[in-house]
Enzyme design. Structure first.
Site, mmCIF file in Angstrom:
data_model
loop_
_atom_site.group_PDB
_atom_site.id
_atom_site.type_symbol
_atom_site.label_atom_id
_atom_site.label_comp_id
_atom_site.label_asym_id
_atom_site.label_seq_id
_atom_site.Cartn_x
_atom_site.Cartn_y
_atom_site.Cartn_z
ATOM 1 N N HIS A 1 1.716 33.606 18.652
ATOM 2 C CA HIS A 1 1.610 32.180 18.295
ATOM 3 C C HIS A 1 -0.012 31.893 17.776
ATOM 4 C CE1 HIS A 1 5.957 30.822 18.942
ATOM 5 N NE2 HIS A 1 5.853 32.291 19.483
ATOM 6 N N ASP B 1 -6.957 27.401 15.959
ATOM 7 C CA ASP B 1 -5.663 27.235 16.216
ATOM 8 C C ASP B 1 -4.513 27.947 15.523
ATOM 9 O OD1 ASP B 1 -3.644 25.615 17.877
ATOM 10 O OD2 ASP B 1 -4.479 23.860 16.987
HETATM 11 P P1 ADQ Z 1 0.108 24.571 21.135
HETATM 12 O O1 ADQ Z 1 -1.317 25.024 21.306
HETATM 13 O O2 ADQ Z 1 0.608 24.031 22.615
HETATM 14 O O3 ADQ Z 1 0.930 25.751 20.891
HETATM 15 P P2 ADQ Z 1 0.916 22.669 18.890
HETATM 16 O O4 ADQ Z 1 1.195 23.462 17.890
HETATM 17 O O5 ADQ Z 1 -0.537 21.952 18.496
HETATM 18 O O6 ADQ Z 1 0.371 23.646 20.154
HETATM 19 O O7 ADQ Z 1 1.800 21.770 19.631
HETATM 20 C C1 ADQ Z 1 2.820 22.142 19.958
HETATM 21 C C2 ADQ Z 1 3.964 21.053 20.408
HETATM 22 O O8 ADQ Z 1 3.417 20.219 21.262
HETATM 23 C C3 ADQ Z 1 4.038 20.070 19.174
HETATM 24 O O9 ADQ Z 1 5.359 19.955 18.895
HETATM 25 C C4 ADQ Z 1 3.605 18.705 19.611
HETATM 26 O O10 ADQ Z 1 4.326 17.659 19.277
HETATM 27 C C5 ADQ Z 1 3.399 18.751 21.269
HETATM 28 N N1 ADQ Z 1 2.615 17.844 21.683
HETATM 29 C C6 ADQ Z 1 1.348 18.185 21.522
HETATM 30 N N2 ADQ Z 1 0.582 17.241 22.353
HETATM 31 C C7 ADQ Z 1 1.285 16.314 22.873
HETATM 32 C C8 ADQ Z 1 1.467 15.091 23.567
HETATM 33 N N3 ADQ Z 1 0.047 14.611 23.937
HETATM 34 N N4 ADQ Z 1 2.520 14.674 23.774
HETATM 35 C C9 ADQ Z 1 3.816 15.283 23.789
HETATM 36 N N5 ADQ Z 1 3.745 16.278 23.143
HETATM 37 C C10 ADQ Z 1 2.805 16.879 22.520
HETATM 38 C C11 ADQ Z 1 0.773 27.279 20.443
HETATM 39 C C12 ADQ Z 1 -0.232 27.423 19.455
HETATM 40 C C13 ADQ Z 1 -0.333 26.708 18.228
HETATM 41 C C14 ADQ Z 1 1.086 27.031 17.480
HETATM 42 C C15 ADQ Z 1 2.187 26.761 18.475
HETATM 43 C C16 ADQ Z 1 3.608 27.408 17.857
HETATM 44 O O11 ADQ Z 1 -1.563 27.286 20.141
HETATM 45 O O12 ADQ Z 1 -1.228 27.100 17.291
HETATM 46 O O13 ADQ Z 1 1.241 26.001 16.480
HETATM 47 O O14 ADQ Z 1 2.015 27.649 19.729
HETATM 48 O O15 ADQ Z 1 3.455 28.512 17.343
#
Ligand code: ADQ
Length: 462
Positions: free
Chosen positions: A155, A362
């Site tokens: 990921h 990211d």
């Molecule tokens: P994450 O780094 O956690 O995941 P991201 O893709 O930005 O990152 O977000 C994942 C989910 O978390 C989104 O659905 C978002 O809505 C939710 N989220 C983020 N901030 C939030 C908040 N403040 N309140 C509620 N919900 C929140 C990792 C990788 C990413 C990749 C994903 C999926 O780092 O690059 O996109 O996995 O593969």
């Protein structure tokens, strides 16, 4: 159809209030269709590891979890996964900690997971391992005689070879990946870095999507993750969404809102973002009392000191910028340290004229896709997106920026806020079509198919 065994550090079962991320929903749907189970760490600690598995089934989705010892959690999870691999894979070798006990704890836990797991895998099952916590688990499963097709999806980004070689025993980690049949990456950039490493450090050969090292061949391919588009649109219509939309409308009055939504993590570029917003305020006095940045950032990984440091730094910056620019009736930054439900997020995205998504690095970034999905197609907001997010590869109609350059981001904010409706609609239309068609279900079907189509365990000699 073969059964599916999903493995990830943590397991996510269906929740009665339906409040879940797209990834969890997609994997649950896959498990409902194919049968099988989701295996991982329970999140609990026990004094002595026993390997005993707790099974649970909710709403047609079966899970199997094991507890870990405190030392496992410290060395494997807080250690090698979050203090070593996470920063390294996000190009931050300045933050990566290389500690032998982390590496051995990581291998020990992967072994501990493989022991109960291999017993649950039946002939013909398709096995799907997720993320950097579990890279060596396939080689452990092979040692237990598992000959099933096994796929791995990363990921996060895969770092350039020059950075990866700073990891002690990097060859050992990457060689262990040749126990997989398929490896999936979010973008061609991460895939190319992986192939470069295999060729230059391991003497491997590449033929199209097939890489061979030491006589073992795997398929390495790009398979970008999406969001649960339909579900997200529905979330925007719930009473909770309507309520926060109304409250936001009242509190914004005539203000134009810019929104940022991130886990509090140094890879998300939050300090740089606040810095860019300050530059924007310095350059555009017309924005004073007219624009507000709503930054939502719930803390994560609080056991790791770098995360506590980021949190302190951001509190200090938000306070300083607000102190310098605020008026009695206007505060430029609303900085919120808690998570919101999907419905509430959908409403906030829709209320915002600009989605500011500026990670320094990211794997994908799903917030960028959610922001696009939530817009009103007749009056859409504009996405300002870091060129260093994996999402940028699919989202060329966003305003792409270098998050390290405050003036560039400030200019993009200005362009976004002043963009004519026709141009906003044109860009949004194209972005929306991509987010809708390449959603999370498309992603998981494609990746599972890649594993299923692999020749019967091609990783083995002969
Ligand atoms: P994450 O780094 O956690 O995941 P991201 O893709 O930005 O990152 O977000 C994942 C989910 O978390 C989104 O659905 C978002 O809505 C939710 N989220 C983020 N901030 C939030 C908040 N403040 N309140 C509620 N919900 C929140 C990792 C990788 C990413 C990749 C994903 C999926 O780092 O690059 O996109 O996995 O593969």
């Amino acid at each position: 159809m073969s059964r599916l065994i999903v493995v990830s550090n943590r397991v996510s079962l269906p929740h009665p209030d339906g409040a879940q991320g797209g990834l969890a929903v997609a994997l649950q749907a896959a498990l409902r269709e194919a049968g099988g189970l989701w295996f991982g760490w329970s999140g609990r600690e026990v004094e002595k590891f026993t390997g005993s598995v707790s099974f649970e089934e909710i709403d047609g989705v079966r899970s199997a979890v094991v507890d870990l010892e405190p030392q496992d959690v410290e060395e494997y999870y807080n250690g090698f996964a979050n203090r070593t691999l996470w920063p390294l894979f996000h190009y931050r070798i300045d933050l990566a900690k290389y500690n032998r006990s982390f590496g051995s704890g990581y291998e020990r836990v992967n072994k501990r997971f493989a022991e109960p797991l291999h017993v649950m895998i039946e002939p013909g099952d398709t096995v799907w391992i997720n993320d950097y916590h579990l890279i060596p688990i396939a080689s452990q499963l092979r040692e237990h005689g598992v000959n099933n097709r096994i796929g791995f999806f990363l990921h996060t980004p895969w770092p350039p070879t020059r950075l990866l070689v700073s990891l002690p025993y990097h060859e050992r980690l990457v060689r262990s990946m040749f126990a997989y049949d398929v490896i999936g990456f979010q973008t061609s950039e991460w895939l190319e870095s992986f192939l470069h490493y295999c060729q230059n450090e391991l003497g491997g050969t590449v033929d199209g999507e097939y890489v061979t090292v030491d006589g073992k061949t795997l398929r390495a391919a790009v398979c970008p993750i999406g969001i649960d588009f339909k579900n997200f649109l529905e979330a925007a219509k719930t009473p909770a969404a309507q309520e926060i939309a109304e409250r936001t409308r009242i509190s914004l009055r005539q203000l134009s809102m810019i929104v940022g939504v991130d886990r509090l993590d140094y890879s998300k570029g939050l300090e740089e973002r606040l810095n860019s917003f300050e530059t924007y305020l310095n350059r555009h006095t017309e924005a004073h009392r007219a624009v507000v940045l709503v930054q939502i950032a719930p803390p994560s990984r609080g056991e790791v000191e770098q995360y506590r440091n980021v949190r302190e730094k951001l509190n200090e910056m938000a306070g300083r910028i607000n102190g310098a620019f605020a008026e009695v009736d206007w505060t430029p930054i609303r900085y919120v340290n808690r998570g919101y439900s999907r419905d509430e997020l959908a409403a906030l995205y829709r209320a915002a004229k600009v989605g500011l998504v500026t990670p320094l690095r990211d794997g994908m970034n799903l917030v960028a896709k959610e922001y696009v999905a939530a817009q009103d197609p007749e009056d859409p907001g504009v996405l300002v997106l870091s060129r260093f997010a994996g999402a940028a590869a699919q989202m060329q109609e966003a305003l792409l920026v270098n998050p390290y350059a405050p003036e560039e981001v400030a200019d993009a904010i200005h362009t976004a806020l002043t963009m004519p409706l026709a141009e906003r609609k044109r860009r949004h239309n194209i972005l929306l079509e991509g987010v809708r068609s390449e959603d999370v279900h498309w992603w998981r079907e494609r990746f599972v198919r890649m594993i299923e189509e692999a020749p019967a365990h091609i990783g083995q000699d002969g």
